[in-house]
Design a protein around this motif. Structure first.
Motif, short mmCIF file in Angstrom:
data_model
loop_
_atom_site.label_atom_id
_atom_site.label_comp_id
_atom_site.label_asym_id
_atom_site.label_seq_id
_atom_site.Cartn_x
_atom_site.Cartn_y
_atom_site.Cartn_z
N ILE A 257 0.84 -1.20 0.00
CA ILE A 257 0.00 0.00 0.00
C ILE A 257 0.88 1.25 0.00
O ILE A 257 0.61 2.21 -0.73
CB ILE A 257 -0.93 -0.01 1.22
CG1 ILE A 257 -1.90 -1.19 1.13
CG2 ILE A 257 -1.70 1.31 1.33
CD1 ILE A 257 -2.76 -1.38 2.36
N GLU A 258 1.92 1.21 0.84
CA GLU A 258 2.83 2.36 0.91
C GLU A 258 3.50 2.61 -0.44
O GLU A 258 3.60 3.75 -0.91
CB GLU A 258 3.89 2.11 1.98
CG GLU A 258 4.88 3.27 2.12
CD GLU A 258 6.02 2.93 3.04
OE1 GLU A 258 6.55 3.85 3.68
OE2 GLU A 258 6.40 1.74 3.12
N THR A 259 3.94 1.53 -1.10
CA THR A 259 4.63 1.67 -2.38
C THR A 259 3.72 2.29 -3.43
O THR A 259 4.12 3.21 -4.16
CB THR A 259 5.11 0.28 -2.87
OG1 THR A 259 5.98 -0.29 -1.89
CG2 THR A 259 5.85 0.40 -4.19
N VAL A 260 2.49 1.80 -3.52
CA VAL A 260 1.55 2.29 -4.53
C VAL A 260 1.16 3.74 -4.26
O VAL A 260 1.19 4.59 -5.16
CB VAL A 260 0.30 1.39 -4.59
CG1 VAL A 260 -0.74 2.01 -5.51
CG2 VAL A 260 0.67 -0.01 -5.06
N LEU A 261 0.81 4.05 -3.01
CA LEU A 261 0.38 5.41 -2.69
C LEU A 261 1.52 6.41 -2.85
O LEU A 261 1.32 7.51 -3.39
CB LEU A 261 -0.17 5.46 -1.26
CG LEU A 261 -1.51 4.74 -1.03
CD1 LEU A 261 -1.92 4.82 0.43
CD2 LEU A 261 -2.60 5.34 -1.92
N ASN A 262 2.72 6.05 -2.38
CA ASN A 262 3.87 6.94 -2.56
C ASN A 262 4.23 7.09 -4.02
O ASN A 262 4.66 8.16 -4.47
CB ASN A 262 5.08 6.42 -1.78
CG ASN A 262 4.96 6.70 -0.29
OD1 ASN A 262 4.14 7.51 0.13
ND2 ASN A 262 5.76 6.01 0.51
N GLY A 263 4.05 6.00 -4.78
CA GLY A 263 4.33 6.06 -6.21
C GLY A 263 3.38 7.01 -6.92
O GLY A 263 3.80 7.78 -7.79
N ILE A 264 2.11 6.98 -6.53
CA ILE A 264 1.13 7.91 -7.12
C ILE A 264 1.46 9.34 -6.72
O ILE A 264 1.42 10.26 -7.55
CB ILE A 264 -0.29 7.53 -6.68
CG1 ILE A 264 -0.68 6.16 -7.24
CG2 ILE A 264 -1.29 8.59 -7.12
CD1 ILE A 264 -2.00 5.62 -6.71
N ALA A 265 1.80 9.54 -5.44
CA ALA A 265 2.11 10.89 -4.96
C ALA A 265 3.36 11.46 -5.62
O ALA A 265 3.38 12.61 -6.07
CB ALA A 265 2.27 10.88 -3.44
N ASP A 266 4.44 10.65 -5.69
CA ASP A 266 5.71 11.14 -6.24
C ASP A 266 5.76 11.09 -7.76
O ASP A 266 6.43 11.91 -8.39
CB ASP A 266 6.87 10.32 -5.67
CG ASP A 266 7.06 10.55 -4.18
OD1 ASP A 266 6.47 11.52 -3.66
OD2 ASP A 266 7.78 9.76 -3.54
N GLY A 267 5.06 10.09 -8.34
CA GLY A 267 5.18 9.89 -9.78
C GLY A 267 4.06 10.50 -10.60
O GLY A 267 4.17 10.58 -11.83
N PHE A 268 3.00 10.95 -9.96
CA PHE A 268 1.90 11.54 -10.72
C PHE A 268 1.54 12.94 -10.20
O PHE A 268 1.47 13.90 -10.96
CB PHE A 268 0.66 10.64 -10.66
CG PHE A 268 -0.50 11.16 -11.47
CD1 PHE A 268 -0.51 10.98 -12.85
CD2 PHE A 268 -1.56 11.82 -10.87
CE1 PHE A 268 -1.57 11.48 -13.63
CE2 PHE A 268 -2.62 12.30 -11.62
CZ PHE A 268 -2.62 12.13 -13.00
N VAL A 269 1.34 13.05 -8.89
CA VAL A 269 0.89 14.32 -8.32
C VAL A 269 2.03 15.32 -8.22
O VAL A 269 1.89 16.50 -8.61
CB VAL A 269 0.27 14.08 -6.93
CG1 VAL A 269 -0.19 15.40 -6.33
CG2 VAL A 269 -0.91 13.12 -7.04
#
Length: 362
Positions: A257-269
């Protein structure tokens, strides 16, 4: 953090002020992530104190946590913007390497002096072998990854100019979109081994785009968009933090969960937030201000000092494990502001020293 320091007199201070803002965002991000969250293990009393508050401490943490990815993106965009059609210079490379190795040996000397005197044993660094090795060979390792990626882009700038200078605006935008989807967003979610390099290249080329194809944007609209995307990132951090509090950090990590959410935050937002923050300051008219330019010239030194292994592993832990969370917001801001100013003063002395050596011996 670096196109760092040359030709300040030819720039309006809007970009210099942006560098100061971006560096402070990085400092306070490291405070929240390497400091607060880094020490929130169940066996520490600080965790209970942090969780016992009415949510203000937790909200402050997640509010500033996105600043690191955004600040780094801004610095790469500034580099790409100002390195447009510029050829790499050996003198510039030598100056930057001299500064990096100066701080490497400065931190090594500080480490051995404090450790040998018995003032502090640096238990976070173990026996210290890995730290010493990282300081002796700081380039090409993860010690200061930003500089390694910047140096790669700087040395390749002629090739980048030759390749991208021939593209039309539509071709350039198409390339950025494809690169963003496959190497930034997907790479961040999957934690690809070269994700940091990919991110640096993307931001660098994005900054270069606005120099190659000049255009005017609304400061008000860009500022509102930056606030919106920052809010989205904060919401993602809020979801991750509450899942961790409710189910435990092991659950978050094991279920990725941490990997996916951080990935969305850092890689998209974060890219959108960095983009609109960059555009906001690019279109603001701020006359050349000497004090702002001088402070901005120290941002690379601030990065090298506080983001070193010594700073990351020791600095925040010493502060946050020393007591409870009373006056947490005030303490956090005071700490970040103090670190920013102290590191800036140290770098000003370093600049004076380098100027003296250059006049005397070079």
């Amino acid at each position: 953090m670096s196109e760092i320091k040359t030709a300040r007199c030819f720039r309006s201070s809007n970009f210099e002020f942006l560098r100061i803002v971006a560096m402070f965002l990085i400092v306070i991000h490291h405070c929240m992530v390497h400091g607060v969250q880094h020490v929130l293990s169940p066996d520490l009393a600080i965790r209970s104190a942090w969780l016992s508050e009415v949510g203000a401490n937790r909200m402050l943490t997640i509010f500033f946590a996105p600043g690191g990815a955004i600040g780094v993106g801004v610095f790469f965009m500034i580099s790409g913007y100002f390195m447009y059609e510029k050829s790499p210079r050996i003198k510039k490379i030598v100056e930057m390497l001299a500064e990096v190795f100066f701080y490497s040996f400065f931190l090594l000397a500080f480490f051995f002096c404090i450790k040998c005197s018995g003032l502090y044993s640096f238990p976070e660094l173990g026996k210290g072998f890995s730290f010493v090795l990282s300081m002796l060979f700081p380039v090409g390792r993860t010690t200061w990854w930003f500089f390694t990626v910047w140096l790669l882009l700087y040395c390749m700038n002629d090739s980048i100019t030759a390749l991208f200078g021939k593209l039309t605006e539509k071709q350039y935008i198409r390339f950025l979109i494809i690169f963003f989807i496959f190497f930034i967003f997907v790479g961040s979610v999957l934690l690809e081994p070269y994700e940091s390099i990919q991110r640096g290249i993307f931001y660098f080329l994005l900054g270069r785009y606005f120099r190659q194809f000049p255009q005017k944007q609304s400061v008000c609209l860009c500022s509102l968009c930056a606030i919106f995307w920052w809010s989205v990132s904060v919401c993602i951090q809020f979801v991750e933090m509450n899942i961790a509090i409710r189910y435990g950090m092991e659950f978050v990590v094991s279920h990725r969960i941490e990997t996916v959410l951080n990935g969305i935050a850092d890689g998209f937002v974060a890219p959108f937030c960095a983009l609109f923050l960059f555009l906001s300051f690019k279109n603001i008219q701020i006359k050349n201000h000497p004090a702002v330019n001088v402070l901005a010239s120290t941002t690379f030194g601030i990065y090298l000092l506080h983001a070193s292994p010594l700073g990351t592993e020791t600095l925040w832990k010493v502060f946050y494990t020393g007591g409870g969370m009373n006056n947490f917001p005030l303490k956090s801001f005071a700490l970040c502001f103090g670190i920013f100013i102290v590191c800036s003063v140290v770098d000003l002395f370093r600049q004076k020293l380098f100027s003296f050596v250059k006049r005397r011996f070079v």
